[in-house]
Design a protein around this motif. Structure first.
Motif, mmCIF file in Angstrom:
data_model
loop_
_atom_site.group_PDB
_atom_site.id
_atom_site.type_symbol
_atom_site.label_atom_id
_atom_site.label_comp_id
_atom_site.label_asym_id
_atom_site.label_seq_id
_atom_site.Cartn_x
_atom_site.Cartn_y
_atom_site.Cartn_z
ATOM 1 N N ALA A 226 -8.096 0.260 -9.539
ATOM 2 C CA ALA A 226 -7.320 -0.973 -9.698
ATOM 3 C C ALA A 226 -7.322 -1.430 -11.153
ATOM 4 C CB ALA A 226 -7.880 -2.062 -8.791
ATOM 5 N N ASP A 227 -8.470 -1.301 -11.835
ATOM 6 C CA ASP A 227 -8.531 -1.660 -13.257
ATOM 7 C C ASP A 227 -7.555 -0.828 -14.073
ATOM 8 O OD1 ASP A 227 -12.133 -2.318 -13.349
ATOM 9 O OD2 ASP A 227 -10.406 -3.577 -12.765
ATOM 10 N N ALA A 228 -7.354 0.428 -13.664
ATOM 11 C CA ALA A 228 -6.417 1.304 -14.361
ATOM 12 C C ALA A 228 -4.983 1.102 -13.889
ATOM 13 C CB ALA A 228 -6.821 2.764 -14.147
ATOM 14 N N ARG A 229 -4.787 0.173 -12.967
ATOM 15 C CA ARG A 229 -3.475 -0.171 -12.414
ATOM 16 C C ARG A 229 -2.842 0.992 -11.656
ATOM 17 N NH1 ARG A 229 -1.247 -5.044 -14.839
ATOM 18 N NH2 ARG A 229 -2.654 -5.822 -16.447
ATOM 19 N N LEU A 230 -3.668 1.879 -11.117
ATOM 20 C CA LEU A 230 -3.152 2.968 -10.290
ATOM 21 C C LEU A 230 -3.016 2.530 -8.837
ATOM 22 C CD1 LEU A 230 -5.177 5.997 -11.717
ATOM 23 C CD2 LEU A 230 -2.847 5.292 -12.272
ATOM 24 N N VAL A 231 -3.860 1.589 -8.388
ATOM 25 C CA VAL A 231 -3.739 1.043 -7.046
ATOM 26 C C VAL A 231 -3.788 -0.472 -7.138
ATOM 27 C CG1 VAL A 231 -4.905 3.056 -6.034
ATOM 28 C CG2 VAL A 231 -6.225 0.973 -6.512
ATOM 29 N N THR A 232 -3.334 -1.118 -6.078
ATOM 30 C CA THR A 232 -3.430 -2.569 -5.977
ATOM 31 C C THR A 232 -4.107 -2.912 -4.661
ATOM 32 O OG1 THR A 232 -1.259 -2.769 -4.923
ATOM 33 C CG2 THR A 232 -1.338 -2.926 -7.323
ATOM 34 N N THR A 233 -4.761 -4.043 -4.635
ATOM 35 C CA THR A 233 -5.415 -4.513 -3.418
ATOM 36 C C THR A 233 -4.891 -5.905 -3.099
ATOM 37 O OG1 THR A 233 -7.268 -5.490 -4.625
ATOM 38 C CG2 THR A 233 -7.501 -3.202 -3.925
ATOM 39 N N THR A 234 -4.858 -6.212 -1.815
ATOM 40 C CA THR A 234 -4.432 -7.543 -1.386
ATOM 41 C C THR A 234 -5.041 -7.815 -0.025
ATOM 42 O OG1 THR A 234 -2.530 -9.007 -1.099
ATOM 43 C CG2 THR A 234 -2.324 -6.779 -0.211
ATOM 44 N N THR A 235 -4.878 -9.034 0.448
ATOM 45 C CA THR A 235 -5.373 -9.431 1.759
ATOM 46 C C THR A 235 -4.187 -9.868 2.603
ATOM 47 O OG1 THR A 235 -7.493 -10.154 0.850
ATOM 48 C CG2 THR A 235 -6.907 -10.973 3.034
ATOM 49 N N LEU A 236 -4.053 -9.271 3.789
ATOM 50 C CA LEU A 236 -2.941 -9.599 4.668
ATOM 51 C C LEU A 236 -3.219 -10.905 5.390
ATOM 52 C CD1 LEU A 236 -2.027 -6.172 6.303
ATOM 53 C CD2 LEU A 236 -1.005 -7.272 4.303
ATOM 54 N N GLU A 237 -2.152 -11.705 5.510
ATOM 55 C CA GLU A 237 -2.259 -12.960 6.251
ATOM 56 C C GLU A 237 -1.679 -12.757 7.642
ATOM 57 O OE1 GLU A 237 -4.143 -14.907 3.213
ATOM 58 O OE2 GLU A 237 -3.753 -15.608 5.255
ATOM 59 N N PRO A 238 -2.194 -13.403 8.672
ATOM 60 C CA PRO A 238 -3.372 -14.275 8.621
ATOM 61 C C PRO A 238 -4.633 -13.437 8.689
ATOM 62 C CG PRO A 238 -2.572 -14.172 10.840
ATOM 63 C CD PRO A 238 -1.627 -13.324 10.030
#
Length: 978
Positions: A405-417
């Motif tokens: 993620a720091d290298a911007r190769l992947v992204t992370t997120t949290t699905l709602e709800p």
């Protein structure tokens, strides 16, 4: 009739770029690609510049990530396109933003359209957004594996409980129109007058959605609020990858909506690219070495999918900046547009990950790719829990994800709800452009697909509360078990994968024990059951069943051609035995494929009143009609039959195939009767080893043809093509097969499961296959027709492009050459030496129909080249040819040809009338228009009673109806109306 072309879009002025040794400072606003130069660093200062460390600051570029609303201030180059999209929302409550992967659809909508609507300020073209748009409510989401869940979460309040979201999801599933109620509730709670609902990455509906039912419910919900009723306070925008047109087309109402309300996103112009490069720098007063802009532009070219590559290269160049200046050396060091992603990914994998972390990273990337056979591989979201396996721990996975993620190769997120954490690659271009990942994906594609099916089923199983009906059974379970047993595959299973597989195996063992007990009981009752069955059959005569699989193959008994030319059943039963052997071999070749049903004369079917028998006719040529009748009686899609010709010495067996016309596709020539093989000598008897070997080979060949036809009927053109190509390995010298391959290549271009840039490659492959078919058999009339169609398809886009602004000499010459080749091919199909009587369709009349269309296109090309007299002659030639073919297509099974005939004839008459108007002969024009109207009305009347999608949609709706409106308007004008 020619339609004036819209004025060309204003092109941005060229950037000021000099020698690569200079540096320019960018400041202020960037308008129409004008770069405001504040200072220029002399050549002798460049060396000093290269030695300076980077000054701190936030990056002006997003790399592989899309621009979002928060990034709108740094989103440049799409101002005119943004204005055009916002302008369309005045007139429509649905808009599909379509483009290649990497064309910038997400950024355009998120950082361009939505901020423009929120601001309400004048747009780049001077127009204003829809009234009240600053007060609208905005929701953006992607469908993911459960699109209804995602839709429900997007429309729920921020504090909504998971149970409330699931309740809303269930409402959408039960009643699509409940979406309108949910929208009204949301707007009331926010005191907003209107909702813009954006479905980003709409293709996930076809790549990730777990069930057809949820996909259909999601589509129907969107359609329910996207109709012509303007009272609905919602506008729906979808962002769709262009290579998923074919999947959209499988849903008629969705296809109609997308076809009417879409904006195709092409490559950015050179001026727009300059703005995209320079604008973010100007915003924050960064500098760029003069000459670098031109180098980057040359590297980008005009590929519509290159934007993420450009953005990533710019970000990596900025990371290597000197002081506040982006330099050519930094650009070269990062690998440039072509190599920046590869350099970054390889560098991170090689230098920032330990060997034990590299294996985890490989596992993560494999989980984040969705493999597709009929389109480019796509990205998918994976839940964090899905990444935890028996060989990895949570802390190691988190550490690796942090590095990626720091290298911007992947992204992370949290699905709602809720708090479900998910991971995905930053952009699909990483899947396309990183050779290491491509190599991992191609090592065992089928295994990865099998693993993905296991993962999806495990997720559904857990979500359903461990419903045992979802567990794997039979051959599917065995496939997974075999794959897991190979190499280190067991270590790649997530904990939930392993739990699902264990539950499936436990259930299989329980089922085996239950079946053993049942068999013991059944054995004692079998005699009584047979007796009762006989009594029931004797007393009751139910209507015989018909075939009901997705694709049905009926095999008639092999017959015999008598000395007098009649075709009769073989009295000693050997014809039935031969068809039984062919059916058994075919079933064996198909394996456990449940989508294809094979019937032949056998005891279990006879006991139910089904009997196929032999196709007995007065002549061999009449067998195609008997095959069509058998297909209709049984609801078969393919009929296999054959006859031993005793008139030849030695006697020989010919096997033939009849294909029922499909109402869902446009492959007109791929129907009727086909001879599958050269006659097989059978003097030594049907049981001779060489005869049995050839029949077995024929069965394998037939199995692949059936699979190809089955896939093609479902719209899976690439899968169908793959099976045809596999069949070519068995029978490389079959002109029939080369014909099928050529037509499937052409049909793939029509259905668009491939990116537009691949069209020319597939068209050439179609030509190669059709020409090979004719080399193998110069008397193959259908191959000549297919060849004519291929040349027409190459001419059509050239003629269509000239419809707006005329054809220049080069375009006219190129289109004319294709049309000459098409006409020559159709003429070959009409040569007297070709026998087309046994095809079951009027092949030569189909060739004449194609020839008439060729004359029509030639007339249009001539008119576009301002050769009106020659064009009128071509249109009259087309009218004469097309009037001649009308009587040939009057039978119901040829309705599609008749509708197409009327469409072409109406068009030729319309063009003739138009040229008569230009030449100052209004009476001749009126007569031609009246005749055109008669044909077009007849075409439209056919659509009112037809169930054929090609007639109702492609011919009537897309062509005959709009053409009739034009004709009626011209007649009204000639009569003195307005």
């Amino acid at each position: 009739m020619a339609v004036p072309a819209p004025p060309p879009e204003p092109q941005a002025g060229p950037a000021t770029t000099a020698g690569s040794g200079d540096s320019i400072s960018i400041a202020g606003n960037v308008i129409n690609s004008t770069i405001i130069i504040k200072s220029v660093v002399r050549d002798d200062q460049v060396t000093d510049l290269e030695s300076l460390p980077p000054e701190p600051g936030d990056p002006p570029y997003k790399g592989l990530q899309y621009f979002d609303e928060a990034d709108a201030a740094h989103f440049f180059g799409r101002e005119q396109l943004t204005a055009r999209l916002v302008g369309r929302l005045h007139r429509s409550r649905f808009l599909a933003v379509v483009g290649a992967s990497g064309s910038g659809k997400s950024s355009l909508v998120r950082a361009g359209v939505i901020p423009a609507l929120r601001s309400g300020a004048p747009l780049a073209d001077g127009s204003l957004p829809p009234l009240g748009s600053p007060h609208w409510s905005y929701r953006v989401f992607s469908p993911g594996g459960h699109p209804l869940d995602a839709l429900a979460a997007a429309l729920s309040q921020n504090a909504a409980l998971p149970s409330q979201v699931m309740g809303l999801r269930d409402e959408f599933l039960a009643e699509p129109r409940s979406l309108a109620v949910a929208v009204q509730s949301l707007l009331a709670s926010e005191a907003a007058p209107h909702l813009l609902l954006v479905v980003d990455q709409f293709e996930e509906l076809f790549t990730l959605a777990h069930t057809d039912a949820e996909r259909e419910a999601f589509i129907n919900a969107l359609l329910a609020v996207s109709g012509s009723d303007d009272s609905q306070p919602i506008t729906v925008m979808v962002c769709l990858r262009a290579d998923f047109y074919a999947q959209v087309a499988q849903h008629d109402r969705l296809r109609e909506l997308v076809s009417q309300y879409q904006e195709f996103i092409g490559a950015m112009s050179r001026g727009e690219l300059v703005d995209a490069i320079v604008g973010p720098l100007a915003k924050d007063s960064w500098k760029i070495q003069e000459g670098l802009v031109k180098v980057i532009l040359d590297d980008v070219g005009f590929e519509p999918g290159s934007l993420p590559l450009l953005s990533h290269a710019l970000l990596e160049t900025w990371q290597r900046r000197h002081a506040r200046t982006l330099t050519l050396s930094g650009y070269v060091d990062c690998g440039g547009v072509d190599g920046a992603i590869r350099e970054t990914a390889d560098s991170v994998f090689r230098d920032r990950l330990r060997p034990d972390q590299q294996s985890v990273a490989r596992l993560i990337f494999l989980r984040l790719a969705e493999l597709n056979d009929d389109a480019q591989d796509t990205r998918r979201r994976a839940s964090f829990s899905e990444l935890i396996t028996r060989s990895t721990d949570e802390l190691t996975i988190q550490a690796v994800i942090n590095i990626l993620a720091d290298a911007r190769l992947v992204t992370t997120t949290t699905l709602e709800p809720g708090d479900q954490k998910v991971v995905e690659v930053a952009h699909e271009s990483l899947i396309r452009e990183w050779p290491t990942l491509r190599g991992w994906l191609n090592e065992d594609r089928q295994g990865l697909i099998l693993h993905r099916q296991l993962t999806d089923a495990a997720e559904d199983w857990i979500k359903s509360g461990q419903d045992n009906s979802i567990l794997f059974r039979g051959s599917r379970l065995k496939q997974v078990q075999d794959w897991v047993a190979k190499s280190d595959n067991a270590d790649t299973l997530s904990l939930q994968d392993a739990a699902f597989l264990q539950a499936s195996q436990n259930e299989a063992r329980k089922q085996a024990r239950r079946e053993a007990r049942v068999r013991a009981t059944q054995f004692a009752l079998v005699g009584l059951a047979v007796l009762l069955l006989a009594v029931v059959v004797f007393l009751v005569h139910p209507k015989p069943p018909v075939m009901n699989a997705p694709y049905n193959v009926a095999i008639a008994d092999i017959a015999q051609v008598q000395p007098d030319g009649t075709v009769r059943a073989i009295s000693d039963g050997s014809g039935t035995a031969l068809s039984q052997g062919l059916a058994s071999a075919l079933q064996h070749a198909l394996g456990d494929n449940s989508s294809i049903l094979v019937w032949n004369d056998r005891l279990d079917l006879k006991s139910r009143g089904v009997q196929l028998g032999a196709l007995e006719t007065a002549t061999p040529q009449e067998q195609s009609g008997a095959a069509a009748a058998l297909a209709e009686r049984l609801h078969a899609d393919m009929v296999i039959y054959g006859a031993i010709d005793q008139r030849q010495q030695p006697p020989s067996l010919s096997v033939q195939m009849y294909l029922v016309p499909r109402l869902s596709d446009a492959q007109g020539e791929v129907q009727g009767n086909f001879q599958l093989n050269d006659p097989i000598p059978v003097a030594a008897g049907l049981q001779a080893p060489d005869v049995r070997s050839k029949i077995a080979q024929q069965a394998n060949f037939l199995a692949l043809l059936a699979l190809a036809q089955s896939e093609g009927g479902q719209g899976h053109t690439l899968e169908a093509l793959e099976y045809y190509l596999k069949a070519a390995q068995i029978n490389p010298d079959s002109d029939l097969l080369q014909f099928f391959i050529g037509r499937e290549y052409l049909f793939t271009v029509e259905r668009k499961p491939i990116p537009p840039e691949a069209d020319s490659i597939f068209e050439q492959k179609a030509l190669d296959a059709l020409q090979k078919a004719l080399q193998l058999n110069p008397h193959n009339a259908r191959a000549y027709i297919g060849l004519g169609s291929a040349y027409v398809k190459q001419a059509q886009p050239i003629v269509d492009a000239g419809n707006a602004s005329g054809l220049d000499a080069s375009g006219f010459q190129k289109a004319g050459a294709f049309l000459d080749q098409a006409a020559a091919a159709y003429q070959q199909a009409l040569q007297p030496g070709l026998d087309s009587t046994g095809y079951g369709v009027p092949v030569q009349d189909i060739a004449r129909l194609g020839l008439g269309n060729t004359y029509l296109l030639r007339g249009v090309a001539l008119q576009e080249n301002n050769q009106n007299e020659q064009a009128q002659a071509a249109f009259r030639q087309a009218v004469q040819q097309l009037q001649h073919t009308l009587p040939a297509f009057q039978s119901p099974e040829l309705a599609r040809y008749l509708a197409q005939n009327r469409q072409f004839l109406g068009s030729a008459l319309q063009w003739s009338g138009y040229l008569s108007e230009l030449s100052g002969d209004p009476s001749a024009a009126a007569r031609a228009y009246q005749d055109a109207g008669q044909q077009l009305n007849a075409c439209i009347d056919m659509g009112k009673t037809s169930s054929d999608r090609i007639i109702t949609s492609d011919i009537v709706q897309d062509n005959c109806q709009p053409m009739l409106q034009q004709v009626e308007q011209r007649l009204k004008t000639l009569a003195g109306g307005s």
